[in-house]
Design a protein around this motif. Structure first.
Motif, PDB file in Angstrom:
ATOM      1  N   HIS A   1       0.876  -1.257  -0.051  1.00 32.05           N
ATOM      2  CA  HIS A   1      -0.031  -0.059   0.120  1.00 32.05           C
ATOM      3  C   HIS A   1       0.820   1.170   0.035  1.00 32.05           C
ATOM      4  N   GLU A   2       0.234   2.320  -0.729  1.00 27.45           N
ATOM      5  CA  GLU A   2       1.089   3.776  -0.630  1.00 27.45           C
ATOM      6  C   GLU A   2       1.469   4.075   0.723  1.00 27.45           C
ATOM      7  N   MET A   3       0.380   4.119   1.589  1.00 33.99           N
ATOM      8  CA  MET A   3       0.779   4.603   2.880  1.00 33.99           C
ATOM      9  C   MET A   3       1.282   3.569   3.759  1.00 33.99           C
ATOM     10  N   LYS A   4       0.591   2.723   4.103  1.00 36.80           N
ATOM     11  CA  LYS A   4       1.051   1.563   5.032  1.00 36.80           C
ATOM     12  C   LYS A   4       0.330   0.141   4.588  1.00 36.80           C
ATOM     13  N   SER A   5       1.048  -0.889   4.871  1.00 36.09           N
ATOM     14  CA  SER A   5       0.368  -1.994   4.228  1.00 36.09           C
ATOM     15  C   SER A   5       0.003  -2.740   5.725  1.00 36.09           C
ATOM     16  N   ILE A   6      -1.339  -3.053   5.813  1.00 33.85           N
ATOM     17  CA  ILE A   6      -1.828  -3.850   6.764  1.00 33.85           C
ATOM     18  C   ILE A   6      -2.362  -5.342   6.284  1.00 33.85           C
ATOM     19  N   ILE A   7      -1.553  -6.236   7.055  1.00 32.21           N
ATOM     20  CA  ILE A   7      -1.974  -7.731   6.861  1.00 32.21           C
ATOM     21  C   ILE A   7      -2.568  -8.316   8.037  1.00 32.21           C
ATOM     22  N   HIS A   8      -3.957  -8.884   7.787  1.00 31.16           N
ATOM     23  CA  HIS A   8      -4.535  -9.555   8.564  1.00 31.16           C
ATOM     24  C   HIS A   8      -4.442 -11.238   8.515  1.00 31.16           C
ATOM     25  N   ILE A   9      -4.134 -11.863   9.501  1.00 30.72           N
ATOM     26  CA  ILE A   9      -3.824 -13.142   9.925  1.00 30.72           C
ATOM     27  C   ILE A   9      -4.886 -13.881  10.692  1.00 30.72           C
ATOM     28  N   THR A  10      -6.015 -14.504  10.055  1.00 31.19           N
ATOM     29  CA  THR A  10      -7.068 -14.889  10.754  1.00 31.19           C
ATOM     30  C   THR A  10      -7.350 -16.416  10.742  1.00 31.19           C
ATOM     31  N   ILE A  11      -7.411 -17.167  11.828  1.00 29.82           N
ATOM     32  CA  ILE A  11      -7.418 -18.690  11.779  1.00 29.82           C
ATOM     33  C   ILE A  11      -8.788 -18.863  12.776  1.00 29.82           C
ATOM     34  N   SER A  12      -9.759 -19.758  12.211  1.00 28.06           N
ATOM     35  CA  SER A  12     -11.001 -19.967  12.821  1.00 28.06           C
ATOM     36  C   SER A  12     -11.474 -21.458  12.401  1.00 28.06           C
ATOM     37  N   ILE A  13     -12.163 -21.729  13.403  1.00 34.78           N
ATOM     38  CA  ILE A  13     -12.761 -23.100  13.080  1.00 34.78           C
ATOM     39  C   ILE A  13     -14.530 -23.178  12.611  1.00 34.78           C
ATOM     40  N   ARG A  14     -14.777 -23.739  11.552  1.00 31.95           N
ATOM     41  CA  ARG A  14     -16.108 -23.892  11.151  1.00 31.95           C
ATOM     42  C   ARG A  14     -16.431 -25.351  10.901  1.00 31.95           C
ATOM     43  N   GLY A  15     -16.915 -25.741  11.987  1.00 30.02           N
ATOM     44  CA  GLY A  15     -17.816 -27.051  11.946  1.00 30.02           C
ATOM     45  C   GLY A  15     -16.550 -28.149  12.068  1.00 30.02           C
ATOM     46  N   GLU A  16     -16.399 -28.943  11.193  1.00 28.59           N
ATOM     47  CA  GLU A  16     -15.284 -29.983  10.855  1.00 28.59           C
ATOM     48  C   GLU A  16     -14.121 -29.417   9.963  1.00 28.59           C
ATOM     49  N   GLN A  17     -14.247 -28.111   9.681  1.00 27.55           N
ATOM     50  CA  GLN A  17     -12.969 -27.604   9.094  1.00 27.55           C
ATOM     51  C   GLN A  17     -12.478 -26.310   9.720  1.00 27.55           C
ATOM     52  N   VAL A  18     -11.120 -26.180   9.354  1.00 25.79           N
ATOM     53  CA  VAL A  18     -10.444 -24.750   9.873  1.00 25.79           C
ATOM     54  C   VAL A  18     -10.091 -23.873   8.802  1.00 25.79           C
TER      55      VAL A  18
ATOM     56  N   VAL B   1      -7.233 -20.643   2.810  1.00 25.62           N
ATOM     57  CA  VAL B   1      -7.230 -22.216   2.857  1.00 25.62           C
ATOM     58  C   VAL B   1      -8.036 -22.724   3.744  1.00 25.62           C
ATOM     59  N   VAL B   2      -8.688 -23.718   3.257  1.00 22.73           N
ATOM     60  CA  VAL B   2      -9.902 -24.279   4.356  1.00 22.73           C
ATOM     61  C   VAL B   2      -9.786 -25.750   4.162  1.00 22.73           C
ATOM     62  N   ILE B   3      -9.290 -26.507   5.391  1.00 22.42           N
ATOM     63  CA  ILE B   3      -8.676 -27.662   5.425  1.00 22.42           C
ATOM     64  C   ILE B   3      -9.625 -28.614   6.615  1.00 22.42           C
ATOM     65  N   PRO B   4      -9.513 -29.832   6.575  1.00 23.47           N
ATOM     66  CA  PRO B   4     -10.431 -30.587   7.824  1.00 23.47           C
ATOM     67  C   PRO B   4      -9.566 -30.363   9.054  1.00 23.47           C
ATOM     68  N   VAL B   5     -10.379 -30.398  10.070  1.00 26.10           N
ATOM     69  CA  VAL B   5      -9.804 -30.218  11.389  1.00 26.10           C
ATOM     70  C   VAL B   5      -8.863 -31.678  11.757  1.00 26.10           C
ATOM     71  N   LYS B   6      -9.283 -32.777  11.267  1.00 32.63           N
ATOM     72  CA  LYS B   6      -8.695 -33.898  11.440  1.00 32.63           C
ATOM     73  C   LYS B   6      -7.942 -34.505  10.193  1.00 32.63           C
ATOM     74  N   MET B   7      -6.744 -35.055  10.407  1.00 33.25           N
ATOM     75  CA  MET B   7      -6.028 -35.391   9.266  1.00 33.25           C
ATOM     76  C   MET B   7      -5.178 -36.751   9.840  1.00 33.25           C
ATOM     77  N   GLU B   8      -4.736 -37.626   8.889  1.00 33.70           N
ATOM     78  CA  GLU B   8      -3.957 -38.789   9.089  1.00 33.70           C
ATOM     79  C   GLU B   8      -2.487 -38.445   9.056  1.00 33.70           C
ATOM     80  N   GLU B   9      -1.969 -38.059  10.311  1.00 36.88           N
ATOM     81  CA  GLU B   9      -0.545 -37.648  10.167  1.00 36.88           C
ATOM     82  C   GLU B   9       0.568 -38.788   9.858  1.00 36.88           C
ATOM     83  N   ILE B  10       0.016 -39.996  10.163  1.00 34.43           N
ATOM     84  CA  ILE B  10       0.960 -40.892   9.994  1.00 34.43           C
ATOM     85  C   ILE B  10       1.463 -41.105   8.654  1.00 34.43           C
ATOM     86  N   ARG B  11       0.485 -40.697   7.698  1.00 33.09           N
ATOM     87  CA  ARG B  11       0.942 -40.776   6.086  1.00 33.09           C
ATOM     88  C   ARG B  11       2.111 -39.793   5.636  1.00 33.09           C
TER      89      ARG B  11
END
Length: 588
Positions: free
Chosen positions: A493-510, A576-586
């Motif tokens: 931005h010409e004046m000041k760049s503001i970046i919003h980082i938001t992480i929220s849960i939506r049911g079975e997804q984040v 980015v929308v991803i599932p809350v649970k995942m198969e980590e071992i893979r």
């Protein structure tokens, strides 16, 4: 050479209807479909038609028998009527009486001529009559008058008595007494009343050929044998030739029964009111000829149905087998000509199968292409990872050396920058698990933000909003930094760049969202960043959103979503929308 070819042909033809083959099943089902209705129809029609045909033949024979018997009865009645004319009344009887009572020769001659003329007239008016004669057995010449020549050996006692009724005696059948004929006739004898007291009889015979007309197989439409039984129950074979069985063997009590049989013959009897009986014998083979012929036709029809069923089954089999071979050829051809289109066989059902096979073939080709593409992407990721890990110990050691030199010389700013850089590189290039928590990812992201804040000073501001429940959710390592890096370099931005980082849960997804307040990205630029073949970015870590997209595909497949759009108030929003649970071992 010819022998081997012949043996090979025999092997191919062996067991054409072996168990488990479609050909055998098809032939059996078609034969059942063709033969069972035919067999049921044949059985039903045989039961019905056998009775109908038998009744028809039996009725025809009985009608012919009655026709013959009526003819004989009429013949005997005619003989009775004419004999009464000659014996009891009329001019002829009076002239005969006068002839017997006169002694004058001239008168006798005249009366004799008149009597013979009367006989000829009666014979002319009655064509069914043959020989007619007045007989006096006590005279030297027994035949007084006759219309035809009489045999010299004529004797009444030798004639077979047939029946006696109405004052007459009927003989026959016997050879005619007309000397110029050998025909078989019936005859009658009646006493003539005279005033001379002499025994006188009128003798009449049937026409010389009427007997054969009456006793003929033409009435029946088949060969039959005739037996006549007189009023004394004496049996006489009435046909020419040899009798099928002896006359003495035939009994009226047996012949008069319904469906009477004698050996190989059926018997049919008729009892006349005149006191005689007529029996006809028909060979069973002749009687059943029409029935047997009908049965033979049914059998031929049944066999024809069998042959037709087999022929149709073979034709259908050839058609089906040819189509099956073509389908099999298409399946085999897929191994060598994977991209070639499927050829149709012009049969709707098989074309439907081939259409589905073409769909499957296209799907398989797409899967093969996708696997090849994934393998290429995997190789590129491994290459990038390899390049990013080239001699990490050397890099860390060098940075540590710079850090100690800065501290030794009292250069705190350089010390801070190098410390942040070492932490970022250690997180990104370390050997810990590929799957981390949101808390770990945020901690590494803050080191990156501090490093960028030193570079841009007050021109860049970061606002982080994270739900506490989301901190322990597992995510792929190095997921947030490329998103934030994209916002820094595309959201200035010409004046000041503001970046919003938001992480929220939506049911079975984040949802992980990074939004800037810059001018916003053009659609072509968005498509270029998300394209698998797009150029890697040349800023920051040099990885970009292409890496993020491939990382999501490997970890989540179709369950994840990467989306870029212009924010309503300006700037660009990357989420980015991803599932809350995942198969980590893979992914370890």
């Amino acid at each position: 050479m010819a022998t081997s070819r012949w043996n090979r042909l025999l092997r191919q033809m062996a067991h054409p209807f072996k168990r488990g083959t479609l050909r055998r099943t098809l032939v059996i089902y078609l034969m059942i479909a063709c033969l069972v209705p035919s067999a049921l129809l044949a059985g039903y029609t045989y039961t019905a038609m056998h009775g109908i045909l038998k009744n028809k033949i039996q009725t025809g024979i009985e009608a012919g028998l009655k026709q013959e018997a009526t003819g004989i009865e009429n013949l005997l009645s005619n003989l009775d009527f004419v004999s009464k004319q000659f014996a009891l009344d009329g001019q002829t009887a009076a002239k005969v009486n006068a002839f017997l009572n006169t002694d004058r020769m001239t008168e006798k001659v005249e009366l004799s001529m008149n009597i013979e003329d009367n006989l000829n007239v009666v014979n002319f008016t009655n064509p069914n009559l043959g020989l007619m004669a007045y007989i006096n057995e006590q005279a030297d010449v027994p035949i007084l008058f006759s219309n035809l020549s009489v045999r010299d050996d004529f004797q009444l006692g030798k004639l077979p008595v047939f029946v006696k009724f109405n004052g007459s005696v009927y003989y026959g059948p016997h050879r005619t007494q007309y000397k110029n004929s050998e025909n078989i006739v019936f005859s009658s004898l009646r006493e003539v009343k005279t005033s001379a007291g002499q025994p006188l009889f009128i003798y009449l015979e049937s026409n010389y050929n009427i007997f054969r007309k009456l006793m003929s197989s033409n009435w029946y439409g088949m060969p039959v044998y005739h037996y006549l039984i007189n009023d004394q129950n004496e049996v006489l074979f009435a046909d020419e030739g040899e009798a099928p069985f002896a006359e003495e063997e035939l009994k009226w009590e047996q012949a008069k029964q319904p469906d009477a049989e004698w050996g190989e013959h059926y018997l049919f009897g008729y009892e006349s009111v005149q006191g005689w009986k007529l029996v006809t014998a028909v060979e069973k083979q002749v009687f059943n000829y029409e029935i047997d012929e009908w049965v033979r036709r049914i059998v031929l029809l049944f066999l024809g149905s069998c042959c037709l069923a087999i022929l149709i089954a073979m034709l259908i089999w050839r058609r089906v087998y040819g189509s099956l071979r073509k389908v099999n050829r298409e399946i085999v051809r897929m191994t060598g000509e994977r991209e070639a289109p499927v050829r149709r066989v012009e049969i709707e059902e098989f074309d439907q199968v081939l259409s589905n096979f073409q769909v499957m073939k296209n799907t398989v080709n797409e899967l093969i292409d996708e696997i090849a593409k994934n393998e290429r992407n995997k190789s590129r990721l491994e290459m990038e990872k390899l390049l990013s890990q080239i001699n990490p110990h050397f890099l860390h050691n060098t940075l540590n050396s710079v850090q100690w030199m800065a501290r030794a010389n009292g250069q705190d700013d350089i010390d801070r920058v190098v410390t942040l850089l070492v932490r970022i590189l250690h997180y990104n290039m370390g050997k810990q698990s590929l799957i981390v928590t949101v808390r770990d990812e945020l901690e590494a992201l803050r080191h990156y933000i501090d490093l960028q804040s030193i570079r841009y000073e007050d021109d860049l501001e970061f606002i982080i909003a994270v739900e506490p429940e989301a901190l322990s959710i597992p995510v792929p390592r190095f997921l947030l930094q490329p998103m934030v890096e994209n916002a820094i370099y595309h959201g200035k931005h010409e004046m000041k760049s503001i970046i919003h980082i938001t992480i929220s849960i939506r049911g079975e997804q984040v949802e992980l969202k990074v939004q800037d307040n810059g001018p916003g990205m053009e659609l072509d630029k968005i498509r270029q960043l998300l394209s698998p073949s797009g150029e890697a970015q040349s800023f920051g870590m040099g990885i970009g959103l292409n890496y993020v997209q491939r990382l999501l595909e490997r970890c989540y497949g179709s369950a994840s979503r990467l989306h870029i759009e212009r924010a309503p108030g300006g700037g660009t929003c990357l989420s980015v929308v991803i599932p809350v649970k995942m198969e980590e071992i893979r992914y370890d």
